[in-house]
Design a protein around this motif. Structure first.
Motif, PDB file in Angstrom:
ATOM      1  N   GLN A  13       0.830  -1.205   0.000  1.00 22.14           N
ATOM      2  CA  GLN A  13       0.000   0.000   0.000  1.00 22.14           C
ATOM      3  C   GLN A  13       0.863   1.252   0.000  1.00 22.14           C
ATOM      4  OE1 GLN A  13      -2.612  -0.228   3.344  1.00 22.14           O
ATOM      5  NE2 GLN A  13      -4.044  -1.642   2.318  1.00 22.14           N
ATOM      6  N   MET A  14       1.927   1.230   0.799  1.00 25.32           N
ATOM      7  CA  MET A  14       2.817   2.399   0.847  1.00 25.32           C
ATOM      8  C   MET A  14       3.503   2.608  -0.499  1.00 25.32           C
ATOM      9  SD  MET A  14       4.243   2.113   4.810  1.00 25.32           S
ATOM     10  CE  MET A  14       5.878   1.953   4.296  1.00 25.32           C
ATOM     11  N   GLU A  15       3.916   1.520  -1.158  1.00 25.77           N
ATOM     12  CA  GLU A  15       4.529   1.638  -2.479  1.00 25.77           C
ATOM     13  C   GLU A  15       3.544   2.207  -3.497  1.00 25.77           C
ATOM     14  OE1 GLU A  15       5.978  -2.222  -3.487  1.00 25.77           O
ATOM     15  OE2 GLU A  15       7.706  -2.069  -2.157  1.00 25.77           O
ATOM     16  N   ALA A  16       2.300   1.721  -3.442  1.00 25.04           N
ATOM     17  CA  ALA A  16       1.277   2.227  -4.366  1.00 25.04           C
ATOM     18  C   ALA A  16       0.993   3.701  -4.106  1.00 25.04           C
ATOM     19  CB  ALA A  16       0.000   1.409  -4.238  1.00 25.04           C
ATOM     20  N   ALA A  17       0.958   4.089  -2.833  1.00 25.81           N
ATOM     21  CA  ALA A  17       0.714   5.486  -2.498  1.00 25.81           C
ATOM     22  C   ALA A  17       1.863   6.366  -2.973  1.00 25.81           C
ATOM     23  CB  ALA A  17       0.517   5.638  -0.996  1.00 25.81           C
ATOM     24  N   LEU A  18       3.086   5.898  -2.815  1.00 22.75           N
ATOM     25  CA  LEU A  18       4.240   6.655  -3.292  1.00 22.75           C
ATOM     26  C   LEU A  18       4.196   6.800  -4.806  1.00 22.75           C
ATOM     27  CD1 LEU A  18       6.953   8.047  -2.770  1.00 22.75           C
ATOM     28  CD2 LEU A  18       8.039   5.807  -2.986  1.00 22.75           C
ATOM     29  N   ALA A  19       3.838   5.725  -5.490  1.00 20.99           N
ATOM     30  CA  ALA A  19       3.748   5.775  -6.952  1.00 20.99           C
ATOM     31  C   ALA A  19       2.661   6.741  -7.393  1.00 20.99           C
ATOM     32  CB  ALA A  19       3.481   4.384  -7.516  1.00 20.99           C
ATOM     33  N   ALA A  20       1.551   6.804  -6.646  1.00 28.98           N
ATOM     34  CA  ALA A  20       0.459   7.705  -7.002  1.00 28.98           C
ATOM     35  C   ALA A  20       0.818   9.159  -6.716  1.00 28.98           C
ATOM     36  CB  ALA A  20      -0.804   7.321  -6.246  1.00 28.98           C
ATOM     37  N   GLU A  21       1.563   9.404  -5.647  1.00 30.36           N
ATOM     38  CA  GLU A  21       1.872  10.772  -5.260  1.00 30.36           C
ATOM     39  C   GLU A  21       3.073  11.352  -5.995  1.00 30.36           C
ATOM     40  OE1 GLU A  21       2.241  10.962  -1.039  1.00 30.36           O
ATOM     41  OE2 GLU A  21       0.203  10.211  -0.722  1.00 30.36           O
ATOM     42  N   ASP A  22       4.060  10.531  -6.283  1.00 34.20           N
ATOM     43  CA  ASP A  22       5.264  11.048  -6.936  1.00 34.20           C
ATOM     44  C   ASP A  22       5.752  10.056  -7.986  1.00 34.20           C
ATOM     45  OD1 ASP A  22       7.424  12.526  -7.633  1.00 34.20           O
ATOM     46  OD2 ASP A  22       8.355  12.563  -5.652  1.00 34.20           O
ATOM     47  N   PRO A  23       5.091  10.007  -9.144  1.00 29.98           N
ATOM     48  CA  PRO A  23       5.477   9.033 -10.170  1.00 29.98           C
ATOM     49  C   PRO A  23       6.866   9.286 -10.749  1.00 29.98           C
ATOM     50  CG  PRO A  23       3.746  10.472 -10.984  1.00 29.98           C
ATOM     51  CD  PRO A  23       3.930  10.780  -9.538  1.00 29.98           C
ATOM     52  N   LYS A  24       7.293  10.538 -10.747  1.00 34.71           N
ATOM     53  CA  LYS A  24       8.618  10.847 -11.284  1.00 34.71           C
ATOM     54  C   LYS A  24       9.713  10.234 -10.418  1.00 34.71           C
ATOM     55  CE  LYS A  24       9.457  14.788 -13.262  1.00 34.71           C
ATOM     56  NZ  LYS A  24       9.738  16.207 -13.510  1.00 34.71           N
ATOM     57  N   LEU A  25       9.551  10.303  -9.098  1.00 32.50           N
ATOM     58  CA  LEU A  25      10.517   9.695  -8.183  1.00 32.50           C
ATOM     59  C   LEU A  25      10.550   8.184  -8.362  1.00 32.50           C
ATOM     60  CD1 LEU A  25      12.453   9.783  -5.729  1.00 32.50           C
ATOM     61  CD2 LEU A  25      10.421   9.566  -4.289  1.00 32.50           C
ATOM     62  N   VAL A  26       9.384   7.584  -8.469  1.00 28.11           N
ATOM     63  CA  VAL A  26       9.308   6.130  -8.631  1.00 28.11           C
ATOM     64  C   VAL A  26       9.967   5.699  -9.931  1.00 28.11           C
ATOM     65  CG1 VAL A  26       7.733   4.185  -8.889  1.00 28.11           C
ATOM     66  CG2 VAL A  26       7.282   5.920  -7.170  1.00 28.11           C
ATOM     67  N   SER A  27       9.685   6.413 -11.020  1.00 25.99           N
ATOM     68  CA  SER A  27      10.305   6.039 -12.297  1.00 25.99           C
ATOM     69  C   SER A  27      11.812   6.254 -12.268  1.00 25.99           C
ATOM     70  CB  SER A  27       9.672   6.816 -13.448  1.00 25.99           C
ATOM     71  OG  SER A  27       9.987   8.189 -13.344  1.00 25.99           O
ATOM     72  N   THR A  28      12.273   7.261 -11.533  1.00 24.89           N
ATOM     73  CA  THR A  28      13.712   7.481 -11.404  1.00 24.89           C
ATOM     74  C   THR A  28      14.361   6.344 -10.624  1.00 24.89           C
ATOM     75  OG1 THR A  28      13.405   9.868 -11.459  1.00 24.89           O
ATOM     76  CG2 THR A  28      15.477   9.065 -10.549  1.00 24.89           C
ATOM     77  N   LEU A  29      13.713   5.913  -9.550  1.00 24.93           N
ATOM     78  CA  LEU A  29      14.268   4.840  -8.740  1.00 24.93           C
ATOM     79  C   LEU A  29      14.231   3.497  -9.452  1.00 24.93           C
ATOM     80  CD1 LEU A  29      12.792   5.737  -5.233  1.00 24.93           C
ATOM     81  CD2 LEU A  29      15.129   6.068  -6.046  1.00 24.93           C
ATOM     82  N   ARG A  30      13.207   3.272 -10.264  1.00 22.51           N
ATOM     83  CA  ARG A  30      13.095   2.010 -10.987  1.00 22.51           C
ATOM     84  C   ARG A  30      13.997   1.942 -12.202  1.00 22.51           C
ATOM     85  NH1 ARG A  30       6.589   1.251 -10.964  1.00 22.51           N
ATOM     86  NH2 ARG A  30       6.425   0.559  -8.813  1.00 22.51           N
ATOM     87  N   GLY A  31      14.432   3.055 -12.709  1.00 18.11           N
ATOM     88  CA  GLY A  31      15.234   3.057 -13.927  1.00 18.11           C
ATOM     89  C   GLY A  31      14.331   3.162 -15.141  1.00 18.11           C
ATOM     90  N   THR A  32      14.682   2.476 -16.199  1.00 19.43           N
ATOM     91  CA  THR A  32      13.895   2.510 -17.415  1.00 19.43           C
ATOM     92  C   THR A  32      12.534   1.878 -17.161  1.00 19.43           C
ATOM     93  OG1 THR A  32      15.907   2.285 -18.701  1.00 19.43           O
ATOM     94  CG2 THR A  32      13.859   1.863 -19.839  1.00 19.43           C
ATOM     95  N   GLY A  33      11.493   2.564 -17.589  1.00 15.32           N
ATOM     96  CA  GLY A  33      10.140   2.065 -17.376  1.00 15.32           C
ATOM     97  C   GLY A  33       9.866   0.808 -18.178  1.00 15.32           C
ATOM     98  N   THR A  34       9.017  -0.032 -17.610  1.00 17.56           N
ATOM     99  CA  THR A  34       8.695  -1.285 -18.293  1.00 17.56           C
ATOM    100  C   THR A  34       7.949  -1.036 -19.585  1.00 17.56           C
ATOM    101  OG1 THR A  34       6.680  -1.507 -16.990  1.00 17.56           O
ATOM    102  CG2 THR A  34       8.649  -2.615 -16.169  1.00 17.56           C
ATOM    103  N   ARG A  35       7.138   0.016 -19.615  1.00 13.41           N
ATOM    104  CA  ARG A  35       6.405   0.333 -20.833  1.00 13.41           C
ATOM    105  C   ARG A  35       7.381   0.654 -21.967  1.00 13.41           C
ATOM    106  NH1 ARG A  35       1.206   4.070 -20.859  1.00 13.41           N
ATOM    107  NH2 ARG A  35       0.352   2.081 -20.248  1.00 13.41           N
ATOM    108  N   LYS A  36       8.408   1.398 -21.657  1.00 11.30           N
ATOM    109  CA  LYS A  36       9.395   1.761 -22.676  1.00 11.30           C
ATOM    110  C   LYS A  36      10.144   0.522 -23.173  1.00 11.30           C
ATOM    111  CE  LYS A  36      13.137   5.053 -23.433  1.00 11.30           C
ATOM    112  NZ  LYS A  36      13.947   6.102 -22.815  1.00 11.30           N
ATOM    113  N   ILE A  37      10.486  -0.367 -22.264  1.00 10.88           N
ATOM    114  CA  ILE A  37      11.196  -1.594 -22.639  1.00 10.88           C
ATOM    115  C   ILE A  37      10.340  -2.451 -23.564  1.00 10.88           C
ATOM    116  CG2 ILE A  37      12.076  -3.783 -21.750  1.00 10.88           C
ATOM    117  CD1 ILE A  37      12.989  -2.213 -19.255  1.00 10.88           C
TER     118      ILE A  37
END
Length: 136
Positions: A13-37
Motif C-alpha cells: 500500500q505504501m509503495e502504491a501510495a508513493l507511486a500515485a503521489e510522486d510518479p517521477k521519483l518512482v520512475s527514477t528509482l526504478r530506472g527505465t520504465g517497463t512500458r518503454k522496454i
C-alpha cells in the motif's frame, strides 16, 4: 527475515501510495520504465518480422531459378517471421499492462497539494483518503 502478510500488505500500500503521489521519483528509482522496454521490444520484433519476410521472398525467388539449397533460406525467413510475431504480440500485450504515470491525470487539488493547513493536517488527510479507498 520474512514479512508477515499484514506487513507485506502495508508495504504494498505504501509503495502504491508513493507511486500515485510522486510518479517521477518512482520512475527514477526504478530506472527505465517497463512500458518503454516493451515498446522497444515490440518495435525490434517488427523490424525482425520484415527482415524475415525479406529472407522468405528472396529464398523463394532464388529457389525458382534452380538450386534447392535456397529452401533453407526461406525456412529461416519464415522462422524469423514467426518468432518476431510472437515476440511482438507478447511485448505489445505487456505495454497495455504496464503502470502509466497515475498522478499526472488527476487535477492538482485532488493530489493533496492544497496550500491551506499544516503539514501534519495534509498527511492525516492523505492517510484517511488511503484508508477509505482501500476499504479499512
Amino acid at each position: 527475515m520474512a514479512l508477515s502478510e499484514e506487513e507485506q500488505r502495508l508495504l504494498d500500500q505504501m509503495e502504491a501510495a508513493l507511486a500515485a503521489e510522486d510518479p517521477k521519483l518512482v520512475s527514477t528509482l526504478r530506472g527505465t520504465g517497463t512500458r518503454k522496454i516493451h515498446r522497444r521490444r515490440a518495435a525490434t520484433a517488427g523490424v525482425g518480422f520484415f527482415l524475415g519476410l525479406g529472407l522468405l521472398v528472396v529464398g523463394l525467388y532464388l529457389m525458382s531459378d534452380g538450386p534447392i539449397g535456397f529452401v533453407a533460406l526461406s525456412l529461416v525467413g519464415f522462422a524469423a517471421m514467426v518468432a518476431s510475431a510472437v515476440t511482438a504480440i507478447y511485448a505489445w500485450q505487456h505495454v497495455g499492462h504496464a503502470a502509466p504515470d497515475q498522478g499526472r491525470d488527476r487535477p492538482r487539488a485532488q493530489q493533496g497539494t492544497s496550500s491551506d493547513g499544516s503539514f501534519m493536517d495534509k498527511m492525516e488527510e492523505r492517510w484517511r483518503r488511503r484508508r477509505d479507498e482501500s476499504g479499512f
